[in-house]
Motif scaffolding. Structure first.
Motif, PDB file in Angstrom:
ATOM      1  N   PHE A  26      70.763  75.532  34.241  1.00 45.75           N
ATOM      2  CA  PHE A  26      71.133  73.791  34.527  1.00 45.75           C
ATOM      3  C   PHE A  26      70.621  73.399  34.049  1.00 45.75           C
ATOM      4  O   PHE A  26      69.267  72.387  35.039  1.00 45.75           O
ATOM      5  N   PRO A  27      70.695  72.318  33.086  1.00 45.17           N
ATOM      6  CA  PRO A  27      69.895  71.751  32.150  1.00 45.17           C
ATOM      7  C   PRO A  27      69.402  70.489  33.444  1.00 45.17           C
ATOM      8  O   PRO A  27      68.439  70.035  32.850  1.00 45.17           O
ATOM      9  N   PHE A  28      70.453  70.370  34.107  1.00 47.92           N
ATOM     10  CA  PHE A  28      70.831  69.151  34.478  1.00 47.92           C
ATOM     11  C   PHE A  28      69.155  69.168  35.358  1.00 47.92           C
ATOM     12  O   PHE A  28      68.632  68.311  36.296  1.00 47.92           O
ATOM     13  N   THR A  29      68.290  70.225  36.103  1.00 44.02           N
ATOM     14  CA  THR A  29      67.152  70.303  37.260  1.00 44.02           C
ATOM     15  C   THR A  29      65.656  69.779  36.103  1.00 44.02           C
ATOM     16  O   THR A  29      65.098  70.123  36.631  1.00 44.02           O
ATOM     17  N   ILE A  30      65.912  69.557  34.795  1.00 44.61           N
ATOM     18  CA  ILE A  30      64.726  69.840  34.330  1.00 44.61           C
ATOM     19  C   ILE A  30      63.980  68.166  33.703  1.00 44.61           C
ATOM     20  O   ILE A  30      62.905  69.174  34.216  1.00 44.61           O
ATOM     21  N   PRO A  31      64.515  67.217  34.524  1.00 43.45           N
ATOM     22  CA  PRO A  31      63.706  66.178  34.687  1.00 43.45           C
ATOM     23  C   PRO A  31      62.956  66.219  36.050  1.00 43.45           C
ATOM     24  O   PRO A  31      61.428  66.643  36.610  1.00 43.45           O
TER      25      PRO A  31
ATOM     26  N   GLY B 182      72.267  61.947  23.894  1.00 41.35           N
ATOM     27  CA  GLY B 182      71.549  62.826  26.021  1.00 41.35           C
ATOM     28  C   GLY B 182      71.842  64.981  25.636  1.00 41.35           C
ATOM     29  O   GLY B 182      72.558  65.145  26.115  1.00 41.35           O
ATOM     30  N   PHE B 183      71.261  65.052  24.783  1.00 41.75           N
ATOM     31  CA  PHE B 183      70.575  66.686  24.437  1.00 41.75           C
ATOM     32  C   PHE B 183      69.772  66.096  26.218  1.00 41.75           C
ATOM     33  O   PHE B 183      68.544  65.910  26.678  1.00 41.75           O
TER      34      PHE B 183
END
Ligand code: FAD
Length: 394
Positions: free
Chosen positions: A264-269, A329-330
């Motif tokens: 789930f890359p959107f969770t990175i921050p 947008g990486f």
């Protein structure tokens, strides 16, 4: 059918005609004689921890894992002589049992000593060159089977230690070592802007300084390792237990964090913020040097691109990399690591006659196309002027 070989990361593979594991120099000579007769190319492989194709061949792949003995420890001279296939981990254990240690290490110790030296593997430290800077003598077997000995007073010594596996096979190495020493390890999160203002001082004031900048956040995390001059008592057992426990939790946490951010890359921050919050107090511990220098807390595979650039160019390059990540947008789930090293004389070393900063760009996941895109974009920044660029070959 040829045997398949692939590296640690699994991003590079090849089909050598054969993979051989000689257990003596005589065996090795026979392998080379056979390859000459059959007109086959020969490549030597260590632990396969290079991210590049450096160890790949469609000819004969020679693994030196059976040539892994310590030949001699000379305490008075402060040197240890080893066979090429010994891993850094085994060498550290051996030296420790004899009250000695290597002066510096990179982030892991799974590599063979000769693979690490052939590629100028480095750690961090204002006064430290690559691991090749510890070599005082080496023997190289040429394609003809002839073994040539090189010492520091031989003008070509600095041409053969860092050799990318392309000049022959290292069959014996003598390295400088020092009496066992302890390092204090202090780690702390910090705002990236503040940290960047302090870099020069932090690098000069600490034996080994490095930091991670976290993409998608304004925060970094630094590590200072300093030699302890005061008499050192081992950490009390209860502290050792807590330390081991926290490292285990952090290793497992790293693994879980890696899985979540890949899936789930959107969770990175968010995950990075959680990591900062749980590490706000940082860390303050001490241990024998080899247990502090190597950052073995990784239980997943990832890809890395690293360049050595002049120190004066570091901050601008880092700013541009963060901007590029935003523009493209990486989603980058691992930190940008920043390490420092002194200049050295090895001709093929990225540190040749230049103090440098190593900037490495890490990313896990199995989409090698995305990783390649990230690395190619970053490379445009890190290449700087053609005359200044120095890729780390690994
Ligand atoms: C998780 C991870 C962390 C890492 N951390 C660091 C780090 O902190 N700093 C850093 O600088 N690098 C780091 N590296 C890169 C690694 O140190 C280098 O790629 C090193 O060369 C790997 O050693 P190896 O024994 O696996 O060699 P291999 O990958 O097997 O081979 C690398 C090269 O060495 C040559 N070679 C091997 N043995 C010999 C020999 N006997 N004679 C001549 N040539 C030989 C091979 O032909 C090949 O060209 C890391 C890699 C990984 C996967």
């Amino acid at each position: 059918m040829s045997p398949a070989w692939s590296n640690w990361r699994g991003n590079v593979s090849c089909n050598p005609k054969s993979i051989v594991e000689p257990s003596s120099n005589e065996d090795l000579k026979k392998v080379l004689a056979m390859a000459r007769t059959e007109k086959m190319k020969v490549k030597v492989v260590g632990s396969g921890h290079s991210w590049s194709e450096a160890a790949c061949t469609d000819g004969v792949l020679v693994s030196l894992k059976r040539l892994n003995r310590v030949i001699e420890l000379d305490r008075e001279r402060g040197t240890v002589t080893v066979e090429p296939g010994i891993t850094l981990n085994s060498l550290n254990q051996y030296l420790d049992q004899h009250g000695m240690a290597l002066e510096n290490l990179g982030a892991i110790t799974k590599q063979t000593i000769s693979g690490a030296i052939a590629m100028a593997t480095h750690g961090t430290g204002d006064k430290n060159g690559s691991l090749a800077s510890a070599v005082v003598e080496l023997e190289l077997m040429k394609a003809s089977g002839e073994v040539v000995r090189y010492q520091q007073d031989n003008p070509t010594f600095y041409g053969v230690c860092v050799n990318l596996g392309a000049l022959g096979i290292i069959t014996k190495l003598t390295l400088r070592c020092v009496p066992t020493f302890f390092l204090r390890d202090i780690q702390q999160p910090m705002l990236t802007d503040l940290l960047r203002k302090e870099i020069d001082t932090l690098v000069k004031e600490n034996d080994h300084f490095q930091f991670f900048e976290f993409p998608h956040t304004s925060r970094s995390y630094w590590f200072k390792f300093n030699k302890m001059d005061e008499p050192v008592t081992p950490m009390p057992l209860w502290r050792q237990f807590l330390d081991d426990l926290s490292r285990t939790i952090s290793r497992e946490g790293n693994g879980i964090g890696d899985w979540i951010t890949r899936t789930f890359p959107f969770t990175i921050p968010l995950i990075f913020r959680v990591a900062f919050f749980t590490n706000l107090r940082g860390l303050n511990r001490w241990d024998k040097s080899f247990k502090i220098l190597a950052f073995e807390n990784i239980n997943f595979t990832y890809s890395e691109l690293e360049y050595a650039i002049p120190r004066s160019a570091a901050i601008k390059a880092l700013e541009q990399i963060h901007q590029m990540i935003k523009n493209q947008g990486f989603r980058i789930n691992l930190p940008i690591s920043v390490r420092f090293a002194s200049s050295e004389e090895h001709w093929l070393s990225p540190l040749y006659q230049r103090e440098s900063v190593y900037i490495s760009l890490n990313l896990s996941g199995s989409d090698f196309k995305v990783i390649e895109n990230y690395h190619r974009e970053a490379e445009q920044i890190l290449i700087l002027k053609r005359s200044l660029k120095r890729p780390d070959f690994f």
